[in-house]
Design a protein around this motif. Structure first.
Motif, mmCIF file in Angstrom:
data_model
loop_
_atom_site.group_PDB
_atom_site.id
_atom_site.type_symbol
_atom_site.label_atom_id
_atom_site.label_comp_id
_atom_site.label_asym_id
_atom_site.label_seq_id
_atom_site.Cartn_x
_atom_site.Cartn_y
_atom_site.Cartn_z
ATOM 1 N N GLN A 1 -7.782 55.361 76.401
ATOM 2 C CA GLN A 1 -8.284 55.869 75.121
ATOM 3 C C GLN A 1 -7.572 57.172 74.752
ATOM 4 O OE1 GLN A 1 -12.258 55.974 73.822
ATOM 5 N NE2 GLN A 1 -12.941 54.251 75.061
ATOM 6 N N TYR A 2 -7.383 58.039 75.748
ATOM 7 C CA TYR A 2 -6.654 59.283 75.482
ATOM 8 C C TYR A 2 -5.208 58.999 75.084
ATOM 9 C CZ TYR A 2 -10.456 62.110 77.372
ATOM 10 O OH TYR A 2 -11.661 62.727 77.581
ATOM 11 N N GLU A 3 -4.611 58.021 75.735
ATOM 12 C CA GLU A 3 -3.235 57.643 75.390
ATOM 13 C C GLU A 3 -3.145 57.210 73.920
ATOM 14 O OE1 GLU A 3 0.887 56.573 75.938
ATOM 15 O OE2 GLU A 3 -0.492 57.896 77.003
ATOM 16 N N ARG A 4 -4.128 56.445 73.486
ATOM 17 C CA ARG A 4 -4.135 55.992 72.097
ATOM 18 C C ARG A 4 -4.351 57.151 71.135
ATOM 19 N NH1 ARG A 4 -7.829 50.573 72.351
ATOM 20 N NH2 ARG A 4 -7.306 50.436 70.142
ATOM 21 N N ALA A 5 -5.246 58.062 71.502
ATOM 22 C CA ALA A 5 -5.497 59.223 70.638
ATOM 23 C C ALA A 5 -4.256 60.111 70.548
ATOM 24 C CB ALA A 5 -6.681 60.029 71.170
ATOM 25 N N VAL A 6 -3.615 60.345 71.686
ATOM 26 C CA VAL A 6 -2.390 61.149 71.698
ATOM 27 C C VAL A 6 -1.319 60.488 70.845
ATOM 28 C CG1 VAL A 6 -0.460 61.886 73.162
ATOM 29 C CG2 VAL A 6 -2.812 62.290 73.909
ATOM 30 N N GLY A 7 -1.151 59.188 71.026
ATOM 31 C CA GLY A 7 -0.137 58.474 70.247
ATOM 32 C C GLY A 7 -0.397 58.545 68.755
ATOM 33 N N ARG A 8 -1.663 58.456 68.380
ATOM 34 C CA ARG A 8 -1.997 58.510 66.952
ATOM 35 C C ARG A 8 -1.632 59.873 66.364
ATOM 36 N NH1 ARG A 8 -5.014 55.553 62.932
ATOM 37 N NH2 ARG A 8 -3.646 56.152 61.229
ATOM 38 N N LEU A 9 -1.892 60.942 67.107
ATOM 39 C CA LEU A 9 -1.585 62.286 66.613
ATOM 40 C C LEU A 9 -0.082 62.542 66.569
ATOM 41 C CD1 LEU A 9 -4.392 64.328 68.410
ATOM 42 C CD2 LEU A 9 -4.282 63.685 65.996
ATOM 43 N N ILE A 10 0.621 62.077 67.581
ATOM 44 C CA ILE A 10 2.075 62.248 67.580
ATOM 45 C C ILE A 10 2.683 61.483 66.407
ATOM 46 C CG2 ILE A 10 4.201 61.674 68.828
ATOM 47 C CD1 ILE A 10 2.675 62.283 71.426
ATOM 48 N N ASP A 11 2.221 60.253 66.202
ATOM 49 C CA ASP A 11 2.744 59.448 65.093
ATOM 50 C C ASP A 11 2.433 60.085 63.740
ATOM 51 O OD1 ASP A 11 3.685 57.651 66.946
ATOM 52 O OD2 ASP A 11 2.061 56.189 66.648
ATOM 53 N N ALA A 12 1.331 60.843 63.680
ATOM 54 C CA ALA A 12 0.968 61.511 62.426
ATOM 55 C C ALA A 12 1.846 62.729 62.158
ATOM 56 C CB ALA A 12 -0.497 61.929 62.464
ATOM 57 N N GLY A 13 2.570 63.190 63.189
ATOM 58 C CA GLY A 13 3.479 64.311 62.994
ATOM 59 C C GLY A 13 3.074 65.611 63.653
ATOM 60 N N PRO B 1 2.829 70.472 71.459
ATOM 61 C CA PRO B 1 1.937 71.469 72.054
ATOM 62 C C PRO B 1 0.551 71.539 71.404
ATOM 63 C CG PRO B 1 4.115 72.404 71.685
ATOM 64 C CD PRO B 1 4.075 71.092 70.958
ATOM 65 N N ASP B 2 0.424 70.987 70.191
ATOM 66 C CA ASP B 2 -0.865 71.030 69.491
ATOM 67 C C ASP B 2 -1.769 69.846 69.823
ATOM 68 O OD1 ASP B 2 -0.201 73.376 68.170
ATOM 69 O OD2 ASP B 2 0.670 72.317 66.446
ATOM 70 N N VAL B 3 -1.194 68.792 70.395
ATOM 71 C CA VAL B 3 -1.927 67.539 70.529
ATOM 72 C C VAL B 3 -3.160 67.664 71.423
ATOM 73 C CG1 VAL B 3 -1.804 65.178 71.437
ATOM 74 C CG2 VAL B 3 0.029 66.055 69.971
ATOM 75 N N MET B 4 -3.002 68.177 72.633
ATOM 76 C CA MET B 4 -4.156 68.262 73.532
ATOM 77 C C MET B 4 -5.207 69.262 73.053
ATOM 78 S SD MET B 4 -3.810 65.788 75.484
ATOM 79 C CE MET B 4 -5.379 66.069 76.310
ATOM 80 N N PRO B 5 -4.816 70.435 72.516
ATOM 81 C CA PRO B 5 -5.864 71.306 71.956
ATOM 82 C C PRO B 5 -6.669 70.631 70.847
ATOM 83 C CG PRO B 5 -3.884 72.578 72.317
ATOM 84 C CD PRO B 5 -3.527 71.138 72.589
ATOM 85 N N VAL B 6 -6.019 69.807 70.027
ATOM 86 C CA VAL B 6 -6.730 69.090 68.962
ATOM 87 C C VAL B 6 -7.748 68.123 69.561
ATOM 88 C CG1 VAL B 6 -6.445 67.320 67.166
ATOM 89 C CG2 VAL B 6 -4.954 69.336 67.192
ATOM 90 N N LEU C 1 -3.274 72.630 60.292
ATOM 91 C CA LEU C 1 -2.375 72.770 61.433
ATOM 92 C C LEU C 1 -1.211 71.805 61.326
ATOM 93 C CD1 LEU C 1 -2.034 74.110 64.285
ATOM 94 C CD2 LEU C 1 -3.298 72.146 65.200
ATOM 95 N N LEU C 2 -1.495 70.579 60.897
ATOM 96 C CA LEU C 2 -0.437 69.589 60.730
ATOM 97 C C LEU C 2 0.525 69.996 59.628
ATOM 98 C CD1 LEU C 2 0.827 66.836 61.315
ATOM 99 C CD2 LEU C 2 -0.847 65.803 59.759
ATOM 100 N N GLU C 3 0.019 70.480 58.525
ATOM 101 C CA GLU C 3 0.882 70.906 57.431
ATOM 102 C C GLU C 3 1.795 72.061 57.831
ATOM 103 O OE1 GLU C 3 -1.633 71.798 54.146
ATOM 104 O OE2 GLU C 3 -2.365 69.740 53.913
ATOM 105 N N ALA C 4 1.309 72.900 58.732
ATOM 106 C CA ALA C 4 2.092 74.061 59.154
ATOM 107 C C ALA C 4 3.108 73.718 60.239
ATOM 108 C CB ALA C 4 1.159 75.157 59.664
#
Length: 202
Positions: free
Chosen positions: A114-126, A130-135, A198-201
């Motif tokens: 589940q974490y792998e899927r969440a991480v992948g979704r955030l990375i794919d979103a841009g 370094p921001d992925v795990m804090p999010v 955060l994503l926009e920045a």
């Protein structure tokens, strides 16, 4: 004497029994699980890697109620919000397990997926790596805190003399519906607004 059709002990029965004990007491021990199952403690160790192994069975059992497929639906922020709501509901069903599960490392493969899927979704979103795990961790903090709040009494403030705290009494009287759900949705909206910025920045 014929052999029983169903094994006396298996990982599923161990998980169910341990979770029952945690729901009742907030903790468990391997001997307690064995006693409730009517077996020797050594028999439990034949099926799991000690207490840590049972904790991971509990994690898998509780997390199995999370609708992880929500991570694949719609825009990333809509998917994340839907995952958060399902995550909250799954853990709110077993609030006494939360301290136990949040103070031990995550090892269960199905939960790590589940974490792998969440991480992948955030990375794919841009999102920057370094921001992925804090999010994700910030979302978990919000979700688990609210799951504990769901287990609390609906009225957490007992005013024996409303004249001593009149504004608090008025504010409490103005709440309509579930204060816990409203607070969760407010916090989730604020979280998502910050994460979008955060994503926009990035």
């Amino acid at each position: 004497m014929g052999r029983p059709h169903r094994p006396l002990l298996d990982r599923e029965r161990i998980a169910t029994t341990a979770l029952d004990i945690v729901d009742e007491r907030g903790e468990f021990s391997v001997p307690q699980v064995a006693k409730r199952l009517g077996v020797q403690t050594a028999s439990v160790y034949h099926h799991v890697d000690g207490r840590d192994g049972i904790v991971e069975l509990l994690r898998e059992r509780v997390a199995s109620a999370i609708e992880s497929e929500t991570l694949d639906r719609g825009p990333w922020d809509t998917a994340l919000a839907a995952w958060a709501r399902s995550y909250r509901a799954a853990f709110a069903a077993h609030p006494r397990a939360i301290p136990l599960l949040t103070t031990s490392p995550v090892r269960a493969p199905r939960v790590l997926d589940q974490y792998e899927r969440a991480v992948g979704r955030l990375i794919d979103a841009g999102f920057a790596l370094p921001d992925v795990m804090p999010v994700i961790i910030a979302l978990e903090n919000l979700v688990l805190g609210s799951a504990l709040d769901l287990a609390a009494p609906e009225s957490m403030w007992e005013l024996s003399d409303e004249s001593a705290t009149p504004r608090l009494a008025d504010a409490l009287g103005a709440v309509r519906g579930s204060r816990t759900d409203q607070a969760f949705e407010l916090a989730l909206a604020g979280y998502l607004a910050h994460v979008r910025a955060l994503l926009e920045a990035s």
